[in-house]
Design an enzyme around this catalytic site. Structure first.
Site, mmCIF file in Angstrom:
data_model
loop_
_atom_site.group_PDB
_atom_site.id
_atom_site.type_symbol
_atom_site.label_atom_id
_atom_site.label_comp_id
_atom_site.label_asym_id
_atom_site.label_seq_id
_atom_site.Cartn_x
_atom_site.Cartn_y
_atom_site.Cartn_z
ATOM 1 N N ARG A 18 0.814 -1.230 0.000
ATOM 2 C CA ARG A 18 0.000 0.000 0.000
ATOM 3 C C ARG A 18 0.841 1.271 0.000
ATOM 4 O O ARG A 18 0.369 2.326 -0.375
ATOM 5 C CB ARG A 18 -0.929 0.000 1.225
ATOM 6 C CG ARG A 18 -2.011 -1.068 1.171
ATOM 7 C CD ARG A 18 -2.591 -1.291 2.540
ATOM 8 N NE ARG A 18 -1.548 -1.693 3.477
ATOM 9 C CZ ARG A 18 -1.707 -1.898 4.780
ATOM 10 N NH1 ARG A 18 -2.897 -1.703 5.320
ATOM 11 N NH2 ARG A 18 -0.700 -2.274 5.550
ATOM 12 N N LYS A 64 -3.181 -18.090 10.281
ATOM 13 C CA LYS A 64 -2.006 -18.784 9.738
ATOM 14 C C LYS A 64 -2.272 -20.294 9.624
ATOM 15 O O LYS A 64 -1.706 -20.962 8.758
ATOM 16 C CB LYS A 64 -0.763 -18.460 10.567
ATOM 17 C CG LYS A 64 -0.268 -17.025 10.357
ATOM 18 C CD LYS A 64 0.176 -16.782 8.898
ATOM 19 C CE LYS A 64 0.655 -15.374 8.638
ATOM 20 N NZ LYS A 64 1.124 -15.163 7.253
ATOM 21 N N TYR A 91 -4.758 -14.473 15.075
ATOM 22 C CA TYR A 91 -3.590 -14.524 14.178
ATOM 23 C C TYR A 91 -3.234 -15.992 13.898
ATOM 24 O O TYR A 91 -3.012 -16.378 12.748
ATOM 25 C CB TYR A 91 -2.396 -13.771 14.770
ATOM 26 C CG TYR A 91 -1.170 -13.847 13.886
ATOM 27 C CD1 TYR A 91 -1.147 -13.211 12.642
ATOM 28 C CD2 TYR A 91 -0.049 -14.584 14.260
ATOM 29 C CE1 TYR A 91 -0.039 -13.308 11.802
ATOM 30 C CE2 TYR A 91 1.064 -14.682 13.430
ATOM 31 C CZ TYR A 91 1.063 -14.033 12.203
ATOM 32 O OH TYR A 91 2.168 -14.130 11.368
HETATM 33 P P1 NDP Z 1 6.242 -6.394 7.768
HETATM 34 O O1 NDP Z 1 5.236 -5.667 8.583
HETATM 35 O O2 NDP Z 1 7.647 -5.910 7.790
HETATM 36 O O3 NDP Z 1 5.748 -6.496 6.253
HETATM 37 C C1 NDP Z 1 4.423 -6.761 5.937
HETATM 38 C C2 NDP Z 1 4.175 -6.448 4.482
HETATM 39 O O4 NDP Z 1 2.809 -6.774 4.189
HETATM 40 C C3 NDP Z 1 4.373 -4.987 4.148
HETATM 41 O O5 NDP Z 1 5.061 -4.867 2.932
HETATM 42 C C4 NDP Z 1 2.971 -4.447 4.018
HETATM 43 O O6 NDP Z 1 2.917 -3.436 3.013
HETATM 44 C C5 NDP Z 1 2.211 -5.678 3.521
HETATM 45 N N1 NDP Z 1 0.796 -5.589 3.834
HETATM 46 C C6 NDP Z 1 0.194 -5.633 5.051
HETATM 47 N N2 NDP Z 1 -1.121 -5.437 4.931
HETATM 48 C C7 NDP Z 1 -1.372 -5.276 3.607
HETATM 49 C C8 NDP Z 1 -2.529 -5.036 2.844
HETATM 50 N N3 NDP Z 1 -3.745 -4.940 3.425
HETATM 51 N N4 NDP Z 1 -2.445 -4.916 1.513
HETATM 52 C C9 NDP Z 1 -1.222 -5.026 0.918
HETATM 53 N N5 NDP Z 1 -0.082 -5.251 1.563
HETATM 54 C C10 NDP Z 1 -0.159 -5.367 2.907
HETATM 55 O O7 NDP Z 1 6.158 -7.894 8.293
HETATM 56 P P2 NDP Z 1 6.897 -9.248 7.850
HETATM 57 O O8 NDP Z 1 7.838 -9.034 6.742
HETATM 58 O O9 NDP Z 1 7.405 -9.875 9.092
HETATM 59 O O10 NDP Z 1 5.634 -10.090 7.387
HETATM 60 C C11 NDP Z 1 5.531 -10.728 6.138
HETATM 61 C C12 NDP Z 1 4.766 -12.034 6.309
HETATM 62 O O11 NDP Z 1 5.524 -12.896 7.162
HETATM 63 C C13 NDP Z 1 3.388 -11.894 6.970
HETATM 64 O O12 NDP Z 1 2.491 -12.748 6.298
HETATM 65 C C14 NDP Z 1 3.632 -12.393 8.398
HETATM 66 O O13 NDP Z 1 2.455 -12.922 8.976
HETATM 67 C C15 NDP Z 1 4.679 -13.455 8.140
HETATM 68 N N6 NDP Z 1 5.481 -13.854 9.275
HETATM 69 C C16 NDP Z 1 6.232 -12.945 9.975
HETATM 70 C C17 NDP Z 1 6.991 -13.349 11.045
HETATM 71 C C18 NDP Z 1 7.772 -12.405 11.877
HETATM 72 O O14 NDP Z 1 8.192 -12.776 12.985
HETATM 73 N N7 NDP Z 1 8.058 -11.183 11.414
HETATM 74 C C19 NDP Z 1 7.063 -14.773 11.419
HETATM 75 C C20 NDP Z 1 6.227 -15.637 10.630
HETATM 76 C C21 NDP Z 1 5.490 -15.195 9.592
HETATM 77 P P3 NDP Z 1 2.147 -2.035 3.152
HETATM 78 O O15 NDP Z 1 2.102 -1.684 4.616
HETATM 79 O O16 NDP Z 1 2.968 -1.093 2.322
HETATM 80 O O17 NDP Z 1 0.814 -2.305 2.556
HETATM 81 C C1 8X3 Z 2 4.935 -14.472 13.558
HETATM 82 C C2 8X3 Z 2 5.567 -15.340 14.578
HETATM 83 O O1 8X3 Z 2 5.326 -16.289 16.946
HETATM 84 O O2 8X3 Z 2 4.686 -13.962 16.603
HETATM 85 O O3 8X3 Z 2 4.126 -15.195 12.704
HETATM 86 O O4 8X3 Z 2 3.282 -15.727 15.789
HETATM 87 S S1 8X3 Z 2 4.663 -15.320 16.039
#
Ligand code: NDP
Ligand code: 8X3
Length: 254
Positions: free
Chosen positions: A34, A158, A154
């Protein structure tokens, strides 16, 4: 001909690191998110540094009309998508089910479940139409493999990604489309800042006293999955920090 990958949520964290890892391999990229300025900065950086082509699509994965507007009207040269990384996602809040906010639940369900469905429906259709197979990588989580206190919704979203990854594979393998899931433990990104709604101190506390995964650690795994020979599908990968054994078990130094 160079491959094309579409990465959702490429403005930050795992999605951004995956865009960089793919660009280094010469893969042309469709990057979405976004935050328009971040998308355009990323495109400029990758085009200049790695001499690839980048298309930026600033849509919200929760809004079906926006997803359709951008993905059903791709320029002809961008229609043959080889790789889709369904990465956009988030956690909002960490509260028990009796007091969690309904609006937080809806944001997570709409982004993490409906978003993947909206994007995958169109992109898998394009892959089938092109007739040359494809690879879809869904970013799950350890929260999709087990649950933890206050993680309720959450974790449920997942778990849905986990189920959808297996179900999508059953629907798509006959079209030579591989479906893989990569499920990380703690990765230091904007994730906790989003979950705790800008409370930076609480967010940084999540990663205190141990070495979490970096976004590029996860991108390396995604690249490995994508580079497997075409007869090999690495269908499910869980990747953890060495100091983490489960969502609630982290070996922290004082
Ligand atoms: P970030 O918050 O750094 O990145 C999230 C990304 O998702 C951003 O680029 C954001 O872009 C995009 N996003 C969120 N909501 C929307 C939306 N409604 N429309 C379009 N884009 C969206 O988090 P992560 O890199 O950590 O997360 C990436 C994925 O990894 C997620 O699915 C998360 O659940 C998963 N994950 C993360 C973990 C962690 O510990 N960090 C562990 C396990 C899984 P923008 O805001 O510009 O729209
Ligand atoms: C992100 C990892 O442990 O916060 O998906 O759910 S945890």
């Amino acid at each position: 001909m160079s491959k094309i990958a579409l990465i959702t949520g490429a403005t930050s964290g795992i999605g951004r690191a995956t865009a960089v890892a793919f660009a280094k391999e010469g893969i042309n990229l469709i990057v979405t998110g976004r935050r328009v300025q971040l998308l355009s900065d990323l495109a400029t950086e990758l085009e200049e540094e790695y001499h690839i082509n980048v298309l930026t699509l600033p849509f919200d994965v929760r809004v079906l009309s926006q997803v359709e507007q951008y993905l059903c009207n791709l320029p002809e040269e961008w229609k043959k998508i080889d790789i889709l990384v369904n990465n956009a996602g988030l956690a909002v809040g960490l509260d028990p089910v009796n007091s969690g906010l309904v609006e937080d639940w809806e944001r997570m369900i709409d982004t993490n479940i409906k978003g993947i469905l909206y994007v995958s429906r169109i992109v898998s259709g394009l892959m089938i139409k092109a007739g040359d197979g494809g690879h879809i990588i869904n970013i799950g989580s350890i929260a999709g493999k087990s649950v933890y206190p206050n993680g309720n919704v959450y974790c449920a979203t997942k778990h849905a990604v986990d189920a959808l990854s297996r179900a999508m594979s059953m629907d798509l393998f006959k079209h030579k489309i591989r479906v893989s899931q990569v499920s990380p433990g703690a990765v230091e990104t904007e994730f906790s800042n989003v979950r705790f709604k800008g409370d930076i101190e609480r967010a940084s506390g999540v990663y205190k006293g141990f070495i979490p995964l970096s976004p590029s650690d996860v991108a390396d795994v995604i690249l490995f999955v994508v580079k497997a020979p075409s007869h090999v599908n690495i269908s499910d990968v869980v990747v953890m920090p060495s100091a983490q054994a489960s969502a609630t078990m982290i070996d922290r130094e004082d």
